[in-house]
Design a protein around this motif. Sequence first.
Motif, short mmCIF file in Angstrom:
data_model
loop_
_atom_site.label_atom_id
_atom_site.label_comp_id
_atom_site.label_asym_id
_atom_site.label_seq_id
_atom_site.Cartn_x
_atom_site.Cartn_y
_atom_site.Cartn_z
N GLY A 249 0.80 -1.06 0.12
CA GLY A 249 -0.04 0.12 -0.02
C GLY A 249 0.78 1.13 -0.15
O GLY A 249 1.96 1.34 -0.70
N LYS A 250 0.54 2.21 0.93
CA LYS A 250 1.49 3.59 0.82
C LYS A 250 1.82 3.72 2.06
O LYS A 250 2.19 4.65 2.61
CB LYS A 250 0.55 4.48 0.34
CG LYS A 250 0.19 4.64 -1.24
CD LYS A 250 -0.31 5.84 -1.49
CE LYS A 250 -0.62 5.90 -3.08
NZ LYS A 250 -1.01 7.17 -3.56
N ILE A 251 1.95 2.71 2.96
CA ILE A 251 2.20 2.89 4.38
C ILE A 251 3.96 2.96 4.34
O ILE A 251 4.72 2.54 3.28
CB ILE A 251 2.06 1.54 5.26
CG1 ILE A 251 2.66 0.05 4.80
CG2 ILE A 251 0.63 1.47 5.57
CD1 ILE A 251 2.61 -0.87 5.66
N ASP A 252 4.43 3.63 5.21
CA ASP A 252 5.93 3.82 5.46
C ASP A 252 6.92 2.63 5.54
O ASP A 252 7.98 2.65 5.53
CB ASP A 252 6.37 4.71 6.21
CG ASP A 252 5.45 6.36 5.81
OD1 ASP A 252 4.96 6.33 4.59
OD2 ASP A 252 5.13 7.08 6.85
N GLY A 253 6.31 1.42 6.33
CA GLY A 253 7.11 0.42 6.65
C GLY A 253 6.20 -0.32 7.82
O GLY A 253 4.91 -0.22 7.89
N LEU A 254 7.06 -1.13 8.65
CA LEU A 254 6.26 -2.06 9.74
C LEU A 254 6.96 -2.13 11.07
O LEU A 254 8.32 -1.93 11.03
CB LEU A 254 6.26 -3.32 9.08
CG LEU A 254 5.83 -4.81 9.84
CD1 LEU A 254 5.11 -5.52 8.86
CD2 LEU A 254 7.06 -5.47 10.64
N ILE A 255 6.34 -2.15 12.08
CA ILE A 255 6.72 -2.32 13.44
C ILE A 255 6.68 -3.95 13.88
O ILE A 255 5.49 -4.44 13.72
CB ILE A 255 6.27 -1.46 14.51
CG1 ILE A 255 6.75 -0.17 14.20
CG2 ILE A 255 6.22 -1.98 15.60
CD1 ILE A 255 8.25 -0.03 14.82
N GLY A 256 7.69 -4.64 14.25
CA GLY A 256 7.60 -6.00 14.38
C GLY A 256 7.33 -6.14 15.86
O GLY A 256 8.09 -5.77 16.95
N LEU A 257 6.35 -6.81 16.49
CA LEU A 257 6.04 -7.08 17.66
C LEU A 257 6.19 -8.75 18.34
O LEU A 257 5.38 -9.00 19.18
CB LEU A 257 4.56 -6.73 17.89
CG LEU A 257 3.88 -5.28 17.66
CD1 LEU A 257 2.82 -5.11 17.87
CD2 LEU A 257 4.89 -4.28 18.55
N GLY A 258 7.08 -9.27 17.50
CA GLY A 258 7.20 -10.65 17.93
C GLY A 258 8.34 -10.69 19.26
O GLY A 258 8.57 -9.65 19.82
N ARG A 259 8.64 -11.76 19.40
CA ARG A 259 9.59 -12.02 20.84
C ARG A 259 10.94 -12.02 20.53
O ARG A 259 11.55 -12.08 21.24
CB ARG A 259 8.89 -13.15 21.41
CG ARG A 259 7.66 -13.20 22.23
CD ARG A 259 7.25 -14.11 23.01
NE ARG A 259 7.37 -15.26 22.48
CZ ARG A 259 7.25 -16.46 23.09
NH1 ARG A 259 7.41 -16.85 24.28
NH2 ARG A 259 7.33 -17.78 22.18
N ASN A 260 11.40 -12.13 19.28
CA ASN A 260 12.87 -12.38 19.11
C ASN A 260 13.69 -11.13 19.26
O ASN A 260 13.24 -10.05 19.67
CB ASN A 260 13.01 -12.85 17.34
CG ASN A 260 14.23 -13.92 17.29
OD1 ASN A 260 14.57 -14.52 18.37
ND2 ASN A 260 15.19 -13.69 16.34
N ARG A 261 15.13 -11.18 19.00
CA ARG A 261 16.02 -10.28 19.52
C ARG A 261 15.99 -9.04 18.86
O ARG A 261 16.25 -8.15 19.44
CB ARG A 261 17.57 -10.98 19.33
CG ARG A 261 17.83 -12.18 20.11
CD ARG A 261 19.06 -12.93 19.77
NE ARG A 261 18.91 -13.18 18.63
CZ ARG A 261 19.99 -13.98 17.70
NH1 ARG A 261 21.01 -13.98 18.61
NH2 ARG A 261 19.79 -14.31 16.82
N VAL A 262 15.49 -8.98 17.57
CA VAL A 262 15.56 -7.47 16.80
C VAL A 262 14.02 -7.00 17.08
O VAL A 262 13.89 -5.71 16.52
CB VAL A 262 16.06 -7.64 15.54
CG1 VAL A 262 17.10 -8.21 15.31
CG2 VAL A 262 15.12 -8.63 14.64
N SER A 263 13.16 -7.81 17.50
CA SER A 263 11.75 -6.94 17.53
C SER A 263 11.62 -5.65 18.59
O SER A 263 12.76 -5.46 19.24
CB SER A 263 10.72 -7.93 18.04
OG SER A 263 10.85 -8.23 19.60
N LEU A 264 10.76 -4.80 18.52
CA LEU A 264 10.39 -3.63 19.20
C LEU A 264 10.37 -4.37 20.71
O LEU A 264 11.03 -3.57 21.67
CB LEU A 264 9.41 -2.97 18.78
CG LEU A 264 8.79 -1.79 19.86
CD1 LEU A 264 9.63 -0.80 20.07
CD2 LEU A 264 7.47 -1.12 19.42
N ILE A 265 9.80 -5.05 21.03
CA ILE A 265 9.14 -5.71 22.40
C ILE A 265 10.56 -6.20 22.90
O ILE A 265 10.85 -5.80 24.11
CB ILE A 265 8.38 -6.60 22.55
CG1 ILE A 265 7.24 -6.24 21.57
CG2 ILE A 265 8.07 -7.21 23.72
CD1 ILE A 265 6.46 -4.95 22.17
N SER A 266 11.43 -6.98 22.15
CA SER A 266 12.62 -7.21 22.78
C SER A 266 13.69 -5.97 23.28
O SER A 266 14.53 -6.05 24.07
CB SER A 266 13.56 -8.17 21.80
OG SER A 266 12.71 -9.42 21.72
#
Length: 465
Positions: A249-266
């Motif tokens: 679409g025209k979104i600018d990107g993605l925020i990852g909410l998984g549990r692995n080491r590079v996610s935002l939550i980690s």
Amino acid sequence: MALNISVLHRCILVLGCLLYSHSSQALEERSTDNTWHVVDVRSLFPSSVCSSSIEKDSNRLTITHRHGPCSPRPTNYKPTDVEILKHDQDRVNTIHRLVTSARKNTIGESLSVSLPAKSGIPYGTGNYRNFVVQIGIGTPRKDFIVEIDTGSDLSWIQCKPCKTCYNQTDPLFDPNLSTTFSSVPCSSTDCTKLDIRSCSKGKCQYVIVYEDMSRTHGLFVRDTLTLGRTDTLPNFMFGCGISNAGTFGKIDGLIGLGRNRVSLISQASSKYGAMFSYCFPSRSSYTGYLSIGKNTVSNVNFTSMVQKPDTPLDYYVNLTALKVGGQLLKISATVFAAGTVLDSGTDITRLPPTAYIKLRDRFRQLMKRYPSAPHLPPLDTCYDFTKHQRVQVPTISFVFSDGTTLDVNSTGLFYVSKLSQVCLAFAGNSHDSYLGIIGNIQQKTLQVIYDIANKKIGFGSGGCK
């Protein structure tokens, strides 16, 4: 005496009508035995005007529907039902393929393609109905609209100088204009946190190729991430995409909410704790929220977050039974043995066919007073509500192995195409051996809390409108 009785009857009828009229102003009204919703059919459709009731907090982000009036970057484009449901089915098919492949790899079966088991597993994005938030990147802050996805780990946005980029509404992120930007060196241990990586001139690079051949590739970098109004997360690691194409679409990107080491939550866990929560709004004219870290909530029922290290998915729950109209369906718990995952990016809940048929048949039996409507594949239970102002709908509940029950809000029961085609928002997998998925439609208005540190997921009512 007869006259008095007649007058009394009329009074009772008038009083009943007034009470029923009052209840219809609300989105739903449950009976005392928790078996029915009374729904005003007008509430099934969004307004053209945004109505936000979510207050901004330091680390709370406002969730909006991508194409709704509350979107920070509204557009005139409206996807068709066929597009929405096809894309949703594509995502489900990809999840099933990746989970099956990962499990086969674990038990040593030969495969033509070997898939890593964790970070960066791409099973589809760009869902037409997905929810988006606004984040800030860099110093000074530049705002970007990104999709949220519990099924992804690596976050990314499109960046300058872009070799190949799809069109987005916002200007591309320019690293040269941020005083806090830096590249992750190939020699850094942070680079090894990516399962799929490469190096160029000493700089760490990432690559993600989605099942529909959408792709993003670029530098693995660090910069300041701003959440909400003022809260910042320095040295946040994300993908700076310089070669991107596909169905985003025209979104600018993605925020990852998984549990692995590079996610935002980690990455945020040392500051906020390993926890996040969200509430998906009931309609595109309302807003919800995404909260990073601890959230003070009440009336929340928690169930275990099941650990399945042999698959690329993180947020499993142990679903063992279903209720329709308050009645427990006769389904063996072994029917759900393939597992059930909670996914923010899938719209329609998918169940093992044995379970779905039981749910569908009971729902149809209780809804037989309403005329049926043509199917909207993969949805096969649709109704025509054109002659009704209010409808009485049976409740649906998920029951987990520890006894926790998740009651689906009335807004989470239907996929609404038009008043003459309102469909039950559940579908069956092609086989009981395929993973079950609780989609985002069934999560609407609920407080959904992911307590990663304590390995549990909570559900509370009344999280948002």
